[in-house]
Scaffold this motif. Structure first.
Motif: not given
Ligand code: CA
Length: 246
Positions: A28-29, A186-187, A204-207, A225-226
């Motif tokens: 996810g990262v 982290e995601n 946090a990068v919400n993927t 978000h990306s």
């Protein structure tokens, strides 16, 4: 941004940042592998007679070692812990399906992030709860010479997986780092919890499909978000960390 960085320093009793490394989670990262994880977990649990799971649940378990996820679901479903044999069989089947479903796609923009980090003299370190050979063995193909055994923590290195702080603490230890010398990308909520418990500034990068609030509630200082958004914001973040003191 200054306020967010100040809050981190105060909470963790540091007077300043002294950045030397960026700790990256893997699923996810680096890799867009979570849909394949969720699908292979769901199918495996159904094959083994579990009826209470749905694919979204596995995004909440993301970062746990496999045995722990299996135990939690078995306790909920059957009111007991899973046996060693069940864990072995379920995890083997899940890994088999994952290898089949996962296409090894990387997260768009992550290569540019790693390049940026390195060009600013920061060391990339990998901290993952994964023990999946199908991804770990391909790291050097997708990210040549970026992660070496000395700059990698995997499921094989730790006793307690995320959300325990041990994986991120070990990431610091491998790089001979104090918590204020690193930032974490982290995601997943449990990964964020682990990093925050290790005392590290966590972005946090919400993927994935979970709401942002889950990542913020887990303790992330920033939720983006990306990787594109991270690439836009990271120069300013690094610049601020150089001058801020509390
Ligand atoms: Ca992850």
């Amino acid at each position: 941004m200054i306020e967010i960085l100040t809050q981190y320093l105060q909470k963790n009793h540091f007077s300043h940042f002294d950045l030397k490394a960026v700790l990256f989670d893997m699923d996810g990262v680096l890799y867009d592998s979570m849909p394949a994880h969720a699908e292979s977990w769901q199918q495996t649990m159904e094959e083994f007679g579990y009826t209470s799971t749905e694919p979204l649940e596995f995004y909440y378990h993301e970062g746990r070692v496999g045995s722990s996820t299996i135990n939690i679901i078995t306790e909920r479903e059957f009111g007991r812990k899973a046996t060693e044999e069940e864990i072995k069989k379920i995890y083997a089947r899940k890994s088999e399906l994952f290898a089949q479903y996962n296409q090894g796609k990387i997260i768009p923009g992550i290569k540019e992030i790693i390049k940026f980090v390195k060009s600013h003299g920061l060391k990339p370190v990998l901290v993952t709860g994964s023990g999946q050979p199908s991804l770990l063995d391909r790291l050097d193909t997708h990210f040549p010479k970026v992660f070496t055994p000395k700059t990698m923590v995997t499921a094989f290195d730790v006793e307690h997986g995320k959300p325990d702080p041990e994986p991120y603490r070990m990431g610091l230890q491998k790089g001979d780092l104090k918590p204020n010398q690193a930032i974490v990308i982290e995601n997943a909520p449990l990964g964020v919890e682990s990093a925050v418990a290790a005392g590290i500034f966590t972005i946090a990068v919400n993927t994935g499909p979970l709401p942002d609030s889950v990542l913020a509630d887990a303790g992330a200082s920033i939720v983006l978000h990306s990787m594109k958004e991270l690439l836009e914001k990271i120069p300013e973040i690094l610049r601020q960390t150089k001058t801020i003191t509390v």
